[in-house]
Design a protein around this motif. Structure first.
Motif, mmCIF file in Angstrom:
data_model
loop_
_atom_site.group_PDB
_atom_site.id
_atom_site.type_symbol
_atom_site.label_atom_id
_atom_site.label_comp_id
_atom_site.label_asym_id
_atom_site.label_seq_id
_atom_site.Cartn_x
_atom_site.Cartn_y
_atom_site.Cartn_z
ATOM 1 N N GLY A 54 -61.312 -18.075 -91.947
ATOM 2 C CA GLY A 54 -61.164 -16.790 -91.744
ATOM 3 C C GLY A 54 -60.187 -16.496 -90.630
ATOM 4 O O GLY A 54 -60.024 -15.360 -90.228
ATOM 5 N N VAL A 55 -59.654 -17.428 -89.643
ATOM 6 C CA VAL A 55 -58.870 -17.220 -88.928
ATOM 7 C C VAL A 55 -57.437 -17.690 -89.051
ATOM 8 O O VAL A 55 -57.171 -18.848 -89.554
ATOM 9 N N LEU A 56 -56.348 -16.967 -88.874
ATOM 10 C CA LEU A 56 -55.032 -17.109 -89.045
ATOM 11 C C LEU A 56 -54.729 -17.450 -87.587
ATOM 12 O O LEU A 56 -54.362 -16.864 -86.547
ATOM 13 N N ASN A 57 -54.030 -19.036 -87.438
ATOM 14 C CA ASN A 57 -53.629 -19.531 -86.168
ATOM 15 C C ASN A 57 -52.017 -19.676 -86.396
ATOM 16 O O ASN A 57 -51.502 -20.465 -87.126
ATOM 17 N N LEU A 58 -51.507 -18.931 -85.567
ATOM 18 C CA LEU A 58 -49.971 -19.220 -85.302
ATOM 19 C C LEU A 58 -49.614 -20.026 -84.061
ATOM 20 O O LEU A 58 -50.168 -19.635 -83.253
ATOM 21 N N THR A 59 -48.797 -21.132 -84.153
ATOM 22 C CA THR A 59 -48.169 -21.949 -83.216
ATOM 23 C C THR A 59 -46.930 -21.297 -83.111
ATOM 24 O O THR A 59 -46.053 -21.601 -83.941
ATOM 25 N N VAL A 60 -46.360 -20.866 -81.787
ATOM 26 C CA VAL A 60 -45.186 -20.323 -81.651
ATOM 27 C C VAL A 60 -44.487 -21.270 -80.202
ATOM 28 O O VAL A 60 -44.861 -20.949 -79.143
ATOM 29 N N PRO A 61 -43.689 -22.227 -80.805
ATOM 30 C CA PRO A 61 -43.490 -23.033 -79.630
ATOM 31 C C PRO A 61 -42.181 -22.385 -78.892
ATOM 32 O O PRO A 61 -41.636 -21.654 -79.126
ATOM 33 N N LYS A 62 -42.147 -22.979 -77.543
ATOM 34 C CA LYS A 62 -41.337 -22.449 -76.680
ATOM 35 C C LYS A 62 -39.868 -23.259 -76.887
ATOM 36 O O LYS A 62 -39.849 -24.559 -77.154
ATOM 37 N N LEU A 63 -38.756 -22.621 -76.449
ATOM 38 C CA LEU A 63 -37.572 -23.450 -76.592
ATOM 39 C C LEU A 63 -37.488 -24.475 -75.509
ATOM 40 O O LEU A 63 -38.162 -24.386 -74.279
ATOM 41 N N ALA A 64 -37.037 -25.693 -75.674
ATOM 42 C CA ALA A 64 -36.743 -26.682 -74.998
ATOM 43 C C ALA A 64 -36.044 -26.306 -73.429
ATOM 44 O O ALA A 64 -36.900 -26.590 -72.558
ATOM 45 N N GLU A 65 -35.299 -25.494 -73.487
ATOM 46 C CA GLU A 65 -34.671 -25.002 -72.285
ATOM 47 C C GLU A 65 -35.650 -24.421 -71.244
ATOM 48 O O GLU A 65 -35.788 -24.022 -70.167
ATOM 49 N N ALA A 66 -36.705 -23.817 -72.079
ATOM 50 C CA ALA A 66 -37.764 -22.805 -71.268
ATOM 51 C C ALA A 66 -38.978 -23.547 -70.999
ATOM 52 O O ALA A 66 -39.714 -23.274 -70.064
ATOM 53 N N LEU A 67 -38.910 -24.880 -71.156
ATOM 54 C CA LEU A 67 -40.229 -25.783 -70.653
ATOM 55 C C LEU A 67 -39.858 -26.094 -69.153
ATOM 56 O O LEU A 67 -38.511 -26.145 -68.767
ATOM 57 N N PRO A 68 -41.014 -26.064 -68.412
ATOM 58 C CA PRO A 68 -40.790 -26.334 -67.274
ATOM 59 C C PRO A 68 -40.150 -27.856 -67.066
ATOM 60 O O PRO A 68 -40.526 -28.888 -67.409
ATOM 61 N N LYS A 69 -39.351 -28.124 -65.919
ATOM 62 C CA LYS A 69 -38.698 -29.236 -65.764
ATOM 63 C C LYS A 69 -39.218 -29.923 -64.672
ATOM 64 O O LYS A 69 -39.144 -29.261 -63.698
ATOM 65 N N GLN A 70 -39.098 -31.189 -64.797
ATOM 66 C CA GLN A 70 -39.519 -31.875 -63.654
ATOM 67 C C GLN A 70 -38.438 -32.799 -63.086
ATOM 68 O O GLN A 70 -37.798 -33.585 -63.746
ATOM 69 N N ILE A 71 -38.097 -32.488 -61.843
ATOM 70 C CA ILE A 71 -36.949 -33.243 -61.301
ATOM 71 C C ILE A 71 -37.359 -34.469 -60.216
ATOM 72 O O ILE A 71 -38.050 -34.068 -59.448
ATOM 73 N N GLU A 72 -37.165 -35.565 -60.559
ATOM 74 C CA GLU A 72 -37.484 -36.586 -59.737
ATOM 75 C C GLU A 72 -36.571 -36.660 -58.563
ATOM 76 O O GLU A 72 -35.334 -36.632 -58.923
ATOM 77 N N ILE A 73 -37.125 -36.839 -57.478
ATOM 78 C CA ILE A 73 -36.194 -36.940 -56.224
ATOM 79 C C ILE A 73 -36.032 -38.504 -55.779
ATOM 80 O O ILE A 73 -37.402 -38.928 -55.633
ATOM 81 N N LYS A 74 -35.089 -38.981 -55.818
ATOM 82 C CA LYS A 74 -34.977 -40.590 -56.052
ATOM 83 C C LYS A 74 -34.876 -40.713 -54.125
ATOM 84 O O LYS A 74 -34.054 -40.147 -53.545
ATOM 85 N N VAL A 75 -35.589 -41.586 -53.555
ATOM 86 C CA VAL A 75 -35.230 -41.804 -52.286
ATOM 87 C C VAL A 75 -34.686 -42.967 -51.920
ATOM 88 O O VAL A 75 -34.948 -43.966 -52.455
ATOM 89 N N LYS A 76 -33.565 -42.793 -51.396
ATOM 90 C CA LYS A 76 -32.494 -44.014 -51.308
ATOM 91 C C LYS A 76 -32.846 -44.680 -49.933
ATOM 92 O O LYS A 76 -33.342 -44.004 -49.039
#
Lengths: 146, 146
Positions: free
Chosen positions: B124-146
């Motif tokens: 009895g419940v309608l569930n909608l999954t609305v995905p976020k655009l890839a661009e909108a996803l939080p990005k993780q930037i790895e910092i390389k220590v040289k």
């Protein structure tokens, strides 16, 4: 703890007052009023030739979280609607649905066949079929005119 | 035509829409007129990292009686809740369930992928999954220590 919608509970009190005035079968009882329910599911009670059909709207409830019992001619449907949470990290934009416990009681008529009550849960609606005792089903008698 | 329970939805909904307008929030509702919404389903909207989840309470509805569409970034869920078949001889002892048309509109955020919205109807419940655009996803930037 999410902020949830406020429901005007006072309407329930009014409805019970109204029900008392009519004092009909299936009348909600005093027990219902004293139970601290989070919400009160909408119920239809239909009388058909051979049975009664009680339908209660319980969307989003698991079958195993619904309890039904009969005591002293009182049919009670109760249970708990649990809020599913995938993670604790979710963010609510809107919370209109109400979760928590519910209970509704109905006084059965004397001619209800309590031994043969059946129930099924489909699409968020609980359907309870209460057959009438055979003796009470109206018989049509042909009277011969001599 | 049966006498049905009056729900103080219109005044509450009106107020809610006013508040939404004031806030101009994501997932704000577009105003629903009273005749479009005899039975306004309650809705929860949750946000997760990669998608939004919308839950509509629609007990006792036929899947094919619901339509979901997105136009100009407005998500519309509408349909009709039809009463089960009833014979004229049936008598109602209680009639609280409300039948009829419903419609709810939500303004989607710009960052969602409207092409990949998924819907399922469970208990009895309608569930909608609305995905976020890839661009909108939080990005993780790895910092390389040289």
């Amino acid at each position: 703890m999410a902020i949830t919608r406020w429901t005007p509970r006072s309407m329930l009190g009014f409805r019970n007052e109204f029900d008392r005035l009519f004092d009909s079968f299936f009348n909600p009882t005093e027990e219902e009023e004293t139970f601290l329910a989070a919400f009160s599911p909408a119920v239809d009670i239909e009388e058909r030739d051979k049975d009664y059909l009680v339908t209660a709207e319980l969307p989003g409830i698991k079958k195993e979280d619904i309890k039904m019992n009969i005591k002293d001619n009182l049919l009670t449907i109760s249970g708990e609607k649990k809020q599913e949470k995938k993670t604790d990290k979710n963010n609510y934009h809107r919370t209109e649905r109400i979760y928590g416990s519910f209970q509704r009681s109905f006084r059965l008529p004397d001619y209800a066949d309590q031994e043969n009550i059946s129930a099924e849960f489909k699409d968020g609606v609980l359907n309870v079929t209460i057959p009438k005792l055979k003796e009470s089903i109206s018989k049509s008698i042909d009277i011969k005119v001599k | 035509m049966t006498i049905t329970r009056w729900i103080p939805r219109s005044s509450l909904l009106g107020f809610q829409n006013e508040v939404d307008r004031l806030m101009d929030s994501v997932f704000g509702t577009e105003p629903e007129t009273a005749d479009e919404c005899l039975i306004c389903p309650s809705v929860d909207i949750e946000e997760y990292d990669k998608y939004f989840l919308l839950h509509f309470e629609l007990p006792g509805i036929n899947k094919k009686d619901v339509t979901i569409n997105v136009k100009d970034n407005i998500l519309t869920v509408e349909g009709e809740k039809k009463a089960g078949k009833k014979s004229d001889s049936d008598k109602y002892h209680l009639s609280e369930r409300v039948y009829g048309k419903f419609r709810r509109n939500f303004r989607l955020p710009e960052t969602v992928d409207t092409e990949n919205i998924e819907a399922e109807y469970v208990d009895g419940v309608l569930n909608l999954t609305v995905p976020k655009l890839a661009e909108a996803l939080p990005k993780q930037i790895e910092i390389k220590v040289k």
